[in-house]
Design a protein around this motif. Structure first.
Motif, PDB file in Angstrom:
ATOM      1  N   GLU A  30       0.877  -1.184   0.000  1.00  0.00           N
ATOM      2  CA  GLU A  30       0.000   0.000   0.000  1.00  0.00           C
ATOM      3  C   GLU A  30       0.906   1.223   0.000  1.00  0.00           C
ATOM      4  OE1 GLU A  30      -3.527  -0.187   2.737  1.00  0.00           O
ATOM      5  OE2 GLU A  30      -2.491   1.540   3.610  1.00  0.00           O
ATOM      6  N   THR A  31       0.670   2.151  -0.952  1.00  0.00           N
ATOM      7  CA  THR A  31       1.562   3.313  -1.040  1.00  0.00           C
ATOM      8  C   THR A  31       0.859   4.587  -0.558  1.00  0.00           C
ATOM      9  OG1 THR A  31       0.950   3.493  -3.378  1.00  0.00           O
ATOM     10  CG2 THR A  31       3.050   2.439  -2.886  1.00  0.00           C
ATOM     11  N   HIS A  32       1.605   5.377   0.211  1.00  0.00           N
ATOM     12  CA  HIS A  32       1.130   6.651   0.754  1.00  0.00           C
ATOM     13  C   HIS A  32       2.072   7.723   0.219  1.00  0.00           C
ATOM     14  CE1 HIS A  32      -1.650   4.913   3.814  1.00  0.00           C
ATOM     15  NE2 HIS A  32      -0.934   3.854   3.483  1.00  0.00           N
ATOM     16  N   LEU A  33       1.559   8.555  -0.686  1.00  0.00           N
ATOM     17  CA  LEU A  33       2.416   9.478  -1.446  1.00  0.00           C
ATOM     18  C   LEU A  33       2.351  10.911  -0.934  1.00  0.00           C
ATOM     19  CD1 LEU A  33       4.111  10.141  -4.057  1.00  0.00           C
ATOM     20  CD2 LEU A  33       1.921  10.494  -5.214  1.00  0.00           C
ATOM     21  N   VAL A  34       3.535  11.536  -0.839  1.00  0.00           N
ATOM     22  CA  VAL A  34       3.598  12.982  -0.589  1.00  0.00           C
ATOM     23  C   VAL A  34       4.514  13.606  -1.649  1.00  0.00           C
ATOM     24  CG1 VAL A  34       3.937  14.824   1.091  1.00  0.00           C
ATOM     25  CG2 VAL A  34       3.567  12.476   1.893  1.00  0.00           C
ATOM     26  N   LYS A  55      -0.379  11.260  -8.736  1.00  0.00           N
ATOM     27  CA  LYS A  55      -1.105  11.005  -7.480  1.00  0.00           C
ATOM     28  C   LYS A  55      -2.005   9.782  -7.615  1.00  0.00           C
ATOM     29  CE  LYS A  55      -1.260  15.772  -5.756  1.00  0.00           C
ATOM     30  NZ  LYS A  55      -2.099  16.957  -5.596  1.00  0.00           N
ATOM     31  N   SER A  56      -2.566   9.599  -8.814  1.00  0.00           N
ATOM     32  CA  SER A  56      -3.527   8.493  -8.987  1.00  0.00           C
ATOM     33  C   SER A  56      -2.843   7.125  -8.971  1.00  0.00           C
ATOM     34  CB  SER A  56      -4.328   8.677 -10.270  1.00  0.00           C
ATOM     35  OG  SER A  56      -3.492   8.419 -11.381  1.00  0.00           O
ATOM     36  N   ILE A  57      -1.530   7.082  -9.150  1.00  0.00           N
ATOM     37  CA  ILE A  57      -0.836   5.777  -9.118  1.00  0.00           C
ATOM     38  C   ILE A  57      -0.759   5.254  -7.679  1.00  0.00           C
ATOM     39  CG2 ILE A  57       1.231   4.483  -9.821  1.00  0.00           C
ATOM     40  CD1 ILE A  57       1.964   6.914 -11.600  1.00  0.00           C
ATOM     41  N   ALA A  58      -0.711   6.183  -6.736  1.00  0.00           N
ATOM     42  CA  ALA A  58      -0.584   5.781  -5.316  1.00  0.00           C
ATOM     43  C   ALA A  58      -1.944   5.407  -4.746  1.00  0.00           C
ATOM     44  CB  ALA A  58       0.011   6.942  -4.528  1.00  0.00           C
ATOM     45  N   ASP A  59      -1.917   4.624  -3.686  1.00  0.00           N
ATOM     46  CA  ASP A  59      -3.185   4.278  -3.018  1.00  0.00           C
ATOM     47  C   ASP A  59      -3.736   5.479  -2.258  1.00  0.00           C
ATOM     48  OD1 ASP A  59      -3.331   1.456  -3.739  1.00  0.00           O
ATOM     49  OD2 ASP A  59      -1.485   1.278  -2.573  1.00  0.00           O
ATOM     50  N   TYR A  60      -2.837   6.243  -1.617  1.00  0.00           N
ATOM     51  CA  TYR A  60      -3.248   7.432  -0.861  1.00  0.00           C
ATOM     52  C   TYR A  60      -2.272   8.550  -1.202  1.00  0.00           C
ATOM     53  CZ  TYR A  60      -5.881   4.027   1.847  1.00  0.00           C
ATOM     54  OH  TYR A  60      -6.739   3.019   2.204  1.00  0.00           O
ATOM     55  N   SER A  61      -2.780   9.770  -1.229  1.00  0.00           N
ATOM     56  CA  SER A  61      -1.912  10.912  -1.535  1.00  0.00           C
ATOM     57  C   SER A  61      -2.256  12.062  -0.581  1.00  0.00           C
ATOM     58  CB  SER A  61      -2.154  11.300  -2.995  1.00  0.00           C
ATOM     59  OG  SER A  61      -1.653  12.556  -3.259  1.00  0.00           O
ATOM     60  N   TYR A  62      -1.231  12.774  -0.131  1.00  0.00           N
ATOM     61  CA  TYR A  62      -1.418  13.824   0.880  1.00  0.00           C
ATOM     62  C   TYR A  62      -0.763  15.110   0.426  1.00  0.00           C
ATOM     63  CZ  TYR A  62      -1.874   9.512   3.621  1.00  0.00           C
ATOM     64  OH  TYR A  62      -2.223   8.264   4.064  1.00  0.00           O
ATOM     65  N   ALA A  69      -2.020  14.710   8.709  1.00  0.00           N
ATOM     66  CA  ALA A  69      -2.311  13.459   7.996  1.00  0.00           C
ATOM     67  C   ALA A  69      -1.931  12.250   8.848  1.00  0.00           C
ATOM     68  CB  ALA A  69      -1.528  13.435   6.686  1.00  0.00           C
ATOM     69  N   ALA A  70      -2.544  11.114   8.535  1.00  0.00           N
ATOM     70  CA  ALA A  70      -2.296   9.882   9.315  1.00  0.00           C
ATOM     71  C   ALA A  70      -0.807   9.564   9.410  1.00  0.00           C
ATOM     72  CB  ALA A  70      -3.059   8.725   8.660  1.00  0.00           C
ATOM     73  N   ILE A  71      -0.087   9.718   8.289  1.00  0.00           N
ATOM     74  CA  ILE A  71       1.331   9.329   8.276  1.00  0.00           C
ATOM     75  C   ILE A  71       2.213  10.275   9.088  1.00  0.00           C
ATOM     76  CG2 ILE A  71       1.204   8.062   6.098  1.00  0.00           C
ATOM     77  CD1 ILE A  71       2.428  10.557   4.730  1.00  0.00           C
TER      78      ILE A  71
END
Ligand SMILES: Cc1cc2nc3c(=O)[nH]c(=O)nc-3n(C[C@H](O)[C@H](O)[C@H](O)COP(=O)(O)O)c2cc1C
Length: 197
Positions: A30-34, A55-62, A69-71
């Motif tokens: 699962e990828t989380h992108l910044v 951004k759309s390639i990642a599962d989540y983007s911030y 943010a969660a991360i």
């Protein structure tokens, strides 16, 4: 596996993009992108991708300014983080613990939680400030992974060169994507003489 991917404003945004594309094909990641503010510029300047496509390639983007943010919290369970490419500014900020945007805050959390951090540091030549930051972080267990091309694998074009670097990077996280014919297995027969002498 949950991984944070930071793309900062050093040249070579394509490394972060390829990394996301490859991880997208790997099961159970699962990828989380910044994207930093300056990564947005390099993506537009250097690649054929739009920022929304990346951004759309990642599962989540911030957003990089979303420090809520969660991360941003150690309570959110993350396995590791990759910053690719990592500018000297992001490197310095991580080394000094500034936590001044979501990339550097997330990296700070990764370090305090003693999880795996890899920085694809990109600058040349390097001054003593860059080297000191890299040494310090390396001594803390961070992988300092500049995007150095290899030639023993006989890359046919830039895409193959980029992929080789991305695959080598992922092997640091026990994600093995390198095609068999690109793994060094010793000198080929034609080079036997050189191997023996
Ligand atoms: C086209 C372009 C290429 C850049 N390449 C580098 C680079 O290779 N390494 C670096 O440290 N900074 C590079 N920079 C400068 C960074 O973008 C700048 O220091 C920025 O403040 C980095 O912020 P960030 O780490 O939050 O993205 C580049 C800037 C631009 C516009």
């Amino acid at each position: 596996m949950k991984l944070i991917i930071g793309i900062s404003g050093a040249t070579g945004a394509i490394f972060g993009i390829r990394l996301l594309e490859v991880l997208n094909q790997v099961e159970d990641v699962e990828t989380h992108l910044v994207l930093s503010k300056w990564a947005v510029t390099t993506i537009v300047e250097e690649t054929e991708y739009s920022v929304d496509e990346v951004k759309s390639i990642a599962d989540y983007s911030y957003s990089p300014s979303d420090l809520g943010a969660a991360i941003s919290s150690g309570s959110f369970n993350i396995d590791g983080m990759i910053v690719a490419p990592c500018s000297m500014k992001s490197l310095a900020s991580i080394s000094l613990g500034l936590a001044d945007n979501l990339i550097t805050r997330a990296a700070d959390v990764i370090l305090k939680e003693r999880k795996q951090l890899l920085l694809m540091t990109r600058e040349t030549p390097l001054n003593a400030i860059h080297l000191e930051h890299m040494l310090k972080l390396s001594q803390m267990g961070v992988s300092i992974f500049p995007p150095m091309p290899a030639f023993y694998n006989h890359p046919l074009d830039l895409n193959e060169m980029i992929d080789h670097i991305v695959f080598r990077l992922l092997s640091q996280f026990n994600i093995h994507q390198l095609p068999e014919d690109k793994i060094w297995t010793g000198f080929k027969k034609r080079n036997l003489k050189r191997a023996i002498t």
